[in-house]
Design an enzyme around this catalytic site. Structure first.
Site, PDB file in Angstrom:
ATOM      1  N   GLY A 146      -6.205  -8.214  -0.613  1.00 20.78           N
ATOM      2  CA  GLY A 146      -7.539  -7.796  -1.033  1.00 20.78           C
ATOM      3  C   GLY A 146      -7.497  -6.364  -1.553  1.00 20.78           C
ATOM      4  CB  THR A 157      -2.231  -6.840   7.046  1.00 19.24           C
ATOM      5  OG1 THR A 157      -3.559  -7.196   7.436  1.00 19.24           O
ATOM      6  CG2 THR A 157      -2.242  -6.363   5.616  1.00 19.24           C
ATOM      7  CD  GLN A 192      -1.080  -3.037   6.623  1.00 23.58           C
ATOM      8  OE1 GLN A 192      -0.790  -4.057   6.024  1.00 23.58           O
ATOM      9  NE2 GLN A 192      -2.260  -2.852   7.131  1.00 23.58           N
ATOM     10  N   GLY A 251      -3.880   0.477   7.516  1.00 20.89           N
ATOM     11  CA  GLY A 251      -3.925  -0.288   6.265  1.00 20.89           C
ATOM     12  C   GLY A 251      -3.696   0.540   5.017  1.00 20.89           C
ATOM     13  CD  GLU A 252      -7.906   1.812   3.235  1.00 21.86           C
ATOM     14  OE1 GLU A 252      -8.405   2.134   2.175  1.00 21.86           O
ATOM     15  OE2 GLU A 252      -8.559   1.639   4.279  1.00 21.86           O
TER      16      GLU A 252
END
Lengths: 749, 328
Positions: free
Chosen positions: A244, A473, A643, A709-710
Site C-alpha cells: 500500500g 509486512t 521491513q 513501517g516508514e
C-alpha cells in the site's frame, strides 16, 4: 481500564524471527486479495479517464461502446448517483472533496469520466477503448514555479506547518559558516504490486465492499456518508494487501464508482485500476523544492536552520508534503524557521507516501549537514554527533527513549567508518571511484486507540480479531505472537482475522502506528481471556485446578497448569466446556494517555551507504548499505528486518531512479508503467544489512514497541547523495541521480 | 484488447497464406511485444497467426556459417556454445536484454522487429506518425529523454529499442526471409528503414513475408566482439546507449573494426565512417575517441536527450578498449 502490566510481556514468542503465519496461504494463492473476493459472477467495470488537464466534457458518444457484446451499461456524470461534497476529515477521509462523475468539469488529466460495465473484463476493456469523449480544453497550470495560487497552511495534521524559534535570520547572517542550497525531489508513485481494487455488492440495502484499503473503517465512513447510510449498513473487507505504502490509506474515488455501478446494475461489480491508472488515481508524492540555509560555528555546531519547502497540491483536494516536519526536532539548534507552501495546479491530488515529509525532507537536510561537514572540514558523522539533541528542541520535552548516538556508534563500527578518508575522490577499487555517505533516519512514534477481541473456543481454538490490516509486512504474525505469549499457545495455532470493518476498531495502517496501537489491544484482550480462563479453571468443580489461587497458575501448551504441580493441567478447550458458555470472549483495548504531555516519542536511525562510480560511463551503483535503527522493541526479528531492507531498497530507488514525469504541455503522466518508471531490480541491490538497537519504549505502550513501517527509507537518499559526493567530488542536489545529471555535473567541474 | 481471430499455422507457407488472405494479420511467436501492444490498443490485428510451433528453432554452425532459426528462443541462442565463442557480442547483447523470463519466451525473429518504447507511440491518446500516419509527433517537444539522436526526422525520433539487432548489425548478419518467390537474403542493416516522412514503415519486408532465420559468417574478428549497454539500472532496462564492436589487430595496428550503436538511433546503427577511421590506426583512446566523434557527428538532439551524444561516445571508447584488450 486495561489489565495492567502486572504480568510483563513474556519473551517467549515476541521478538523471535518466526515465519509469517500467512506465508503459506500467500505463496499457494489461498490468500484472497480484494479482487479475489469470492463473489459469484460479478460484472466488471473499467474506468475511462480524462485526457485533458483542465476544461470540461462537451460530449460523450457511447454508441460504439454499447455495441460491444457483453457491455451492460456506461456510467457517466449523466446517470451517476448524486453524492454530496466530501470535505476531508479524519472521520471520513476522502482525498478528493467531490465524488467522481458528478459534473462535466475536468480538474486534472486522469480524472475518472466514465466506467464501462460489462459481463466480462475483456468486454469492459474493449468497450472502454471505444468510448469517445469530447472535451473543451484550457491551458493547464503544471509547474509550481510561478503558480497563480500558492498557499501557506498554518497547520497540517495537527502540527504547526510554519514553526519558528529564536531569531533564525539574524543567527544565520551572523554564523561563521553558512550553507545555502536548494534541493529538489521529483514526483514519485507508490507502485504497490497489487493495484487498487474494489468488489462492491448491495444486499438488502446494505453495501458490502471488498477493497484494497489500508483503512477499512475510513473507507466505510466515506461510503456511508456518500450514500446516506448508517455506518452499520456498510461493511468493508480487506484481509490482505499486496502493498500500500500510503496510496490505499485515504479514500480515493474508484470504490464509489464500483458501488454506483453495482447500484445501477443491481449486480456485484468488480473494478481494478490498471497500472497506468495507479499513477493518477490514488495519489503520489508531491515534488518538492527545498531551500535550506544552515548557519553554524566553524566547528560545525548549528546555530540556525531555515528550511523553505515548496510542494504542490491539486484543485480537488489538499495534501502537504511536510518535508520540513522534522527539521525543528532533529538537531539541537536554537534558531529555526520552517515554511511550507503548496502551489495549486491542474494535477491529481498528492498523498502520503512511505515517510511523507520525512523521505524528501531527510534527503535535503541530510545533504545540507554533509555540506556543512565539508565546509568545516569535519567528518560528517562527527557533525551529526555534535548536533545531537538530547531533549526534543521543538517541544522542550525529554525523549521517551532515544538511542541515536548508539545507532551512530554501532553503525560506524559495523561499516568500518573510521577508515574513511575525509577528502572526496580518495577511494578507488579497480576502475571505479568509491564513496561512503551517512545520514540520520527519523520517524515519529504514533499511536491511536484500538481494540481487539480474543475468543477461546470449546474446540481449543484461539481467535484474534481486529479491524487492522496487513500490507504484506507481518501484522498477522506479530498479533499471533503477542497473543501466544499471553496465553501460552503456539502462535501458529492462533487464528488471526483482520481487515474487516465489523471487527473491533483499529486505526489506518499509516503513520507506522499499527503495531503500537493494535499490539497492546491484542495483549490486553488476551490477558482478559487468560484471566477469565483462570477464573473458570479455579472455580469449576471438574477442573484439576479447582481451588487454586490465580498466582499459583501459569499458562502452558495451550492451557493452564499448576506452577507447583505441572501435571495438574487443563487445556483451554476443556476450560471453555467447563464454563458452559460455548466460548471465552474478551474485548481488549489500548489507547495513549497523557504521556505525550511529558515525553517526546520518536524513532531514530543511522544510514550508511557505499557507492561505486564508473566515471567514464556515468554508471553509479550502491554496493553496500547498512541501517541501524532505534525503534523500541522488535516484535519479530525476521519481518522487521524485511521491513527495513524494503525501506532501504525504496531509498535506493528514490535516490537513483524513481521519477514520475508529466508531459510538459498536457500534464499527463508519460512514465505510467514499469518500463518507464524505474524501480530497482534485484541486480541493483547489493549487500544490505540491518541492525537494531533494541531498547523497549515502555513509556510509549506496555509492549515497548514503536512503529517500523516508514523509518527505513528516511535518510537513505541523503546517504547516497553524500556518498556520491565522497566518490566524485560533485554535489547532486536534484533527485533522482541519473546519468545525464552526473555527466553534467562532471562537465561543470 | 479488441476481439481478434486466432489461428495456428502448421508450416511457414501456411502462415504466409493465412496472412495474405487476412490483410490485417500479425504473426505471433513469443508474443512479448505484440501482446503488450494489443492490450494497449496500439496493435489491432484482425487475425493473429500463431507461428510458435513451426520447426524453425535450430541453431546450427555449418562450416563458417551459423544459421539461427527465427523461432529459436533468445535464451537458447545466448547460451549456445558456438554463439558464445564465435560471436560473443551476440550472446552479450541477448543477455543484456529484458529479463530471464522474457528471454525464455522471446524469439530471434520477433526480437528483430521489436517495436519502439516511445511513450507517445505506445499510448493511443498521443499524436504519433508511426501509429497514425500524418497525425503528428508529440515526442518532438514532449518528454524525449530516451529518444534517438541519429537517423531521426521531423516526423519521428523514436528509438529502435533492441540489443540483438545492434550486435547482428555490427557483425554483418543476414536475415533470411521467405516470400511468395521463395527465400531471399537481406543484409540486416538493409532490413530496417529510416523513418523519414513515413515512420510507419519500419522495414523492407513485403506483405506476407516471414523471417525464417538469420545467418552469421564466422570471422576471427568476431571472436573479439563485445556488446556494452548503458542503462538506468543494472538489469531489465532498455539502453540509454549501447555499442556492439569487433576489432582485429595486425602488426600493432587495427586491421579491421566493426561498430554499431543502439539506444541512440531510429534503427540499429552501423557506424561505417568510424570503422574506416579505426582501420590502420594504432589502438588506443585517441583513435577510439576520433572514431566516436565521427560516429556521433550527425547527431541531432532534442530537449532531454542531449546527454546521449557524450554518453554514446564514452561507450564507444570503452567498448573498443574492452574489445581490443581481448584482441591484443
Amino acid at each position: 481500564m486495561s489489565a495492567t502490566a502486572e504480568r510483563p510481556a513474556t519473551r517467549g514468542f515476541v521478538g523471535l524471527p518466526i515465519d509469517r503465519v500467512d506465508g503459506h496461504a500467500k505463496v499457494t494463492g489461498a490468500a484472497r486479495y480484494a479482487a479475489d473476493a469470492p463473489i459469484a459472477a460479478p460484472l466488471h467495470a473499467t474506468i475511462v479517464q480524462a485526457t485533458i488537464a483542465c476544461g470540461r466534457i462537451i460530449a460523450i458518444d457511447e454508441r460504439a461502446t454499447r455495441a460491444v457484446e457483453g457491455v451492460v451499461d456506461v456510467l457517466t456524470y449523466h446517470n451517476a448517483t448524486r453524492i454530496p461534497a466530501l470535505p476531508f476529515d479524519f472521520t471520513a477521509p476522502s482525498s478528493e472533496e467531490l465524488a467522481p462523475l458528478q459534473s462535466d468539469e475536468i480538474k486534472y488529466d486522469g480524472q475518472h469520466v466514465a466506467a464501462v460495465i460489462a459481463e466480462t473484463f475483456e468486454a469492459a476493456r474493449a468497450g472502454a477503448a471505444l468510448l469517445r469523449v469530447e472535451y473543451e480544453s484550457r491551458a493547464p497550470e503544471l509547474s509550481p514555479g510561478g503558480a497563480r495560487t500558492v498557499e501557506q497552511p498554518e497547520q497540517w495534521f495537527g502540527s504547526d506547518a510554519q514553526p519558528r524559534r529564536g531569531d533564525p535570520e539574524r543567527a544565520f547572517e551572523a554564523a561563521g559558516v553558512r550553507i545555502d542550497q536548494t534541493y529538489t525531489t521529483p514526483i514519485e508513485n507508490h507502485n504497490p504490486l497489487e493495484p487498487s481494487a474494489t468488489v462492491a455488492e448491495w444486499r438488502d440495502g446494505e453495501l458490502i465492499v471488498h477493497d484494497s484499503t489500508q483503512w477499512v473503517r475510513g473507507t466505510r465512513a466515506v461510503l456511508a456518508k456518500s450514500f446516506g447510510l448508517d455506518e452499520e449498513k456498510v461493511r468493508v473487507i480487506a484481509p490482505y494487501l499486496g502493498g500500500g505504502f500510503g496510496c490505499k490509506g485515504f479514500f480515493w474515488p474508484h470504490p464509489l464508482i464500483a458501488a454506483m455501478a453495482a447500484k445501477l446494475t443491481n449486480r456485484p461489480v468488480k473494478l481494478v485500476l490498471t497500472r497506468e491508472q495507479m499513477f493518477t488515481s490514488c495519489g503520489y508524492r508531491s515534488e518538492t523544492r527545498q531551500r535550506l540555509r544552515l548557519g553554524a560555528t566553524r566547528d560545525g555546531r548549528l546555530q540556525a536552520i531555515l528550511h523553505d519547502v515548496l510542494g504542490t497540491s491539486s484543485r480537488v483536494g489538499t495534501f502537504v508534503e511536510t518535508a520540513g516536519g522534522v527539521t525543528a526536532m532533529l538537531f539541537d539548534v536554537p534558531n529555526i524557521a520552517v515554511t511550507h507552501s503548496i502551489a495549486r495546479l491542474d494535477v491529481p491530488t498528492p498523498t502520503a507516501m512511505r515517510a511523507p515529509g520525512e523521505a524528501p525532507g531527510s534527503f535535503a537536510l541530510g545533504c545540507a549537514l554533509d555540506e556543512l561537514a565539508s565546509a568545516c572540514g569535519i567528518d560528517p558523522l562527527d557533525v551529526l554527533r555534535r548536533n545531537h539533541a538530547a531533549v526534543d528542541p521543538s517541544s522542550g520535552l525529554p525523549f521517551s527513549s532515544k538511542h541515536l548516538l548508539a545507532c551512530y556508534e554501532r553503525g560506524a563500527e559495523a561499516f568500518g567508518w573510521s577508515t574513511r578518508p575525509q577528502a572526496p575522490r580518495a577511494m578507488r577499487d579497480g576502475g571505479e571511484l568509491v564513496g561512503w555517505g551517512v545520514a540520520t533516519a527519523t520517524y515519529p512514534a504514533l499511536r491511536s486507540p484500538a481494540q481487539a477481541r480474543v475468543v477461546l473456543g470449546a474446540d481449543g481454538s484461539v481467535d484474534v480479531a481486529s479491524a487492522t490490516h496487513d500490507l504484506g509486512t507481518g501484522m498477522y504474525t506479530i498479533l499471533a505472537q503477542i497473543a501466544a505469549d499471553e496465553l501460552g499457545v503456539d502462535p501458529r495455532a492462533i487464528r488471526v482475522r483482520i481487515g474487516d470493518s465489523s471487527f473491533p476498531i483499529a486505526p489506518v495502517a499509516g503513520g507506522s502506528m499499527s503495531s503500537a496501537s493494535v499490539g497492546p489491544a491484542v495483549q490486553d484482550a488476551a490477558r482478559r481471556a487468560y484471566r477469565e480462563a483462570i477464573a473458570i479453571a479455579t472455580s469449576a468443580g471438574g477442573s484439576p485446578l479447582h481451588g487454586l489461587g490465580e498466582d499459583e497458575i501459569e499458562a502452558c501448551d495451550g492451557g493452564l497448569r499448576s506452577k507447583r504441580e505441572p501435571s495438574r493441567a487443563i487445556a483451554y478447550g476443556e476450560i471453555v466446556r467447563l464454563g458452559g458458555s460455548g466460548a471465552i470472549e474478551a474485548l481488549g483495548s489500548a489507547a495513549p494517555g497523557d504521556e505525550g504531555e511529558r515525553l517526546s516519542f520518536h524513532s531514530f536511525g543511522a544510514q550508511f551507504v557505499e557507492v561505486r562510480y564508473d566515471e567514464e560511463l556515468a554508471r553509479l551503483r550502491v554496493s553496500r548499505a547498512l541501517g541501524v535503527f532505534d525503534c523500541g522493541r522488535i516484535l519479530n526479528a525476521k519481518t522487521a528486518r524485511s521491513q527495513m531492507i524494503g525501506g532501504i531498497v525504496w531509498g535506493i530507488g528514490m535516490a537513483l531512479m524513481e521519477e514520475t514525469v508529466r508531459d510538459p504541455r498536457a500534464g499527463a503522466v508519460v512514465t505510467n508503467n514499469f518500463a518507464d518508471y524505474h524501480v530497482p531490480v534485484n541486480a541493483d541491490i547489493a549487500a544490505i544489512d540491518v541492525l537494531f538497537v533494541e531498547e523497549p519504549d515502555l513509556a510509549f505502550n506496555p509492549l515497548g514497541v514503536r512503529g517500523i513501517g516508514e523509518i527505513g527509507i528516511t535518510g537513505v537518499a541523503a546517504a547516497i547523495a553524500n556518498a556520491v559526493y565522497h566518490a566524485t567530488g560533485v554535489r547532486l542536489r536534484d533527485l533522482p541521480i541519473v546519468p545525464e545529471k552526473l555527466l553534467a555535473a562532471q562537465a561543470a567541474v | 484488447m479488441r476481439a481478434f481471430e486466432y489461428v495456428v499455422a502448421d508450416s511457414p507457407a501456411a502462415a504466409r497464406a493465412l496472412a495474405r488472405e487476412s490483410g490485417d494479420a500479425r504473426f505471433y511467436a513469443g508474443g512479448t511485444t505484440l501482446v503488450d501492444l494489443m492490450k494497449s490498443d496500439v496493435e489491432r490485428p484482425g487475425r493473429v497467426i500463431d507461428i510458435s510451433r513451426l520447426p524453425l528453432t535450430a541453431i546450427e554452425l555449418r562450416g563458417d556459417v551459423l544459421r539461427i532459426g527465427a523461432l529459436a528462443r533468445n535464451s537458447d541462442v545466448a547460451y549456445d556454445p558456438a554463439v558464445a565463442r564465435r560471436f560473443p557480442a551476440v550472446s552479450e547483447a541477448l543477455l543484456s536484454g529484458a529479463s530471464g523470463q522474457i528471454r525464455n519466451a522471446a524469439t530471434i525473429g520477433g526480437n528483430l522487429l521489436q517495436r519502439t518504447r516511445c511513450t507517445y507511440f505506445r499510448e493511443t491518446r498521443w499524436r504519433c506518425n508511426k501509429r497514425e500516419p500524418g497525425s503528428g509527433c508529440d515526442a518532438l517537444d514532449g518528454f524525449n529523454r530516451g529518444h534517438a539522436i541519429l537517423g531521426t526526422s521531423d516526423s519521428c525520433i523514436a528509438t529502435y529499442p533492441g540489443d540483438l539487432a545492434v550486435a547482428l548489425c555490427a557483425l554483418s548478419a543476414n536475415v533470411i526471409v521467405e516470400g511468395d518467390a521463395g527465400e531471399r537474403t537481406v543484409a540486416l542493416d538493409e532490413l530496417y528503414v529510416l523513418p523519414g516522412d513515413r515512420p510507419e514503415r519500419e522495414n523492407t519486408l513485403a506483405a506476407g513475408e516471414l523471417i525464417t532465420g538469420i545467418e552469421l559468417r564466422a570471422e576471427p574478428l568476431y571472436e573479439h566482439s563485445h556488446y556494452l549497454k548503458i542503462r538506468d539500472r543494472a538489469s531489465y532496462e532498455f539502453a540509454l546507449a549501447s555499442v556492439a564492436c569487433a576489432i582485429e589487430l595486425e602488426g600493432g595496428r587495427i586491421a579491421r573494426a566493426r561498430l554499431a550503436l543502439g539506444g541512440v538511433a531510429t534503427v540499429p546503427w552501423r557506424a561505417r565512417e568510424a570503422e574506416d577511421l579505426l582501420a590502420g590506426s594504432p589502438p588506443g583512446d585517441a583513435a577510439y575517441r576520433r572514431a566516436a566523434d565521427a560516429a556521433l557527428a550527425g547527431a541531432r538532439t532534442r530537449a532531454h536527450n542531449g546527454y546521449k551524444v557524450e554518453l554514446a561516445k564514452r561507450a564507444i571508447v570503452r567498448a573498443l578498449r574492452t574489445a581490443c584488450g581481448g584482441a591484443a
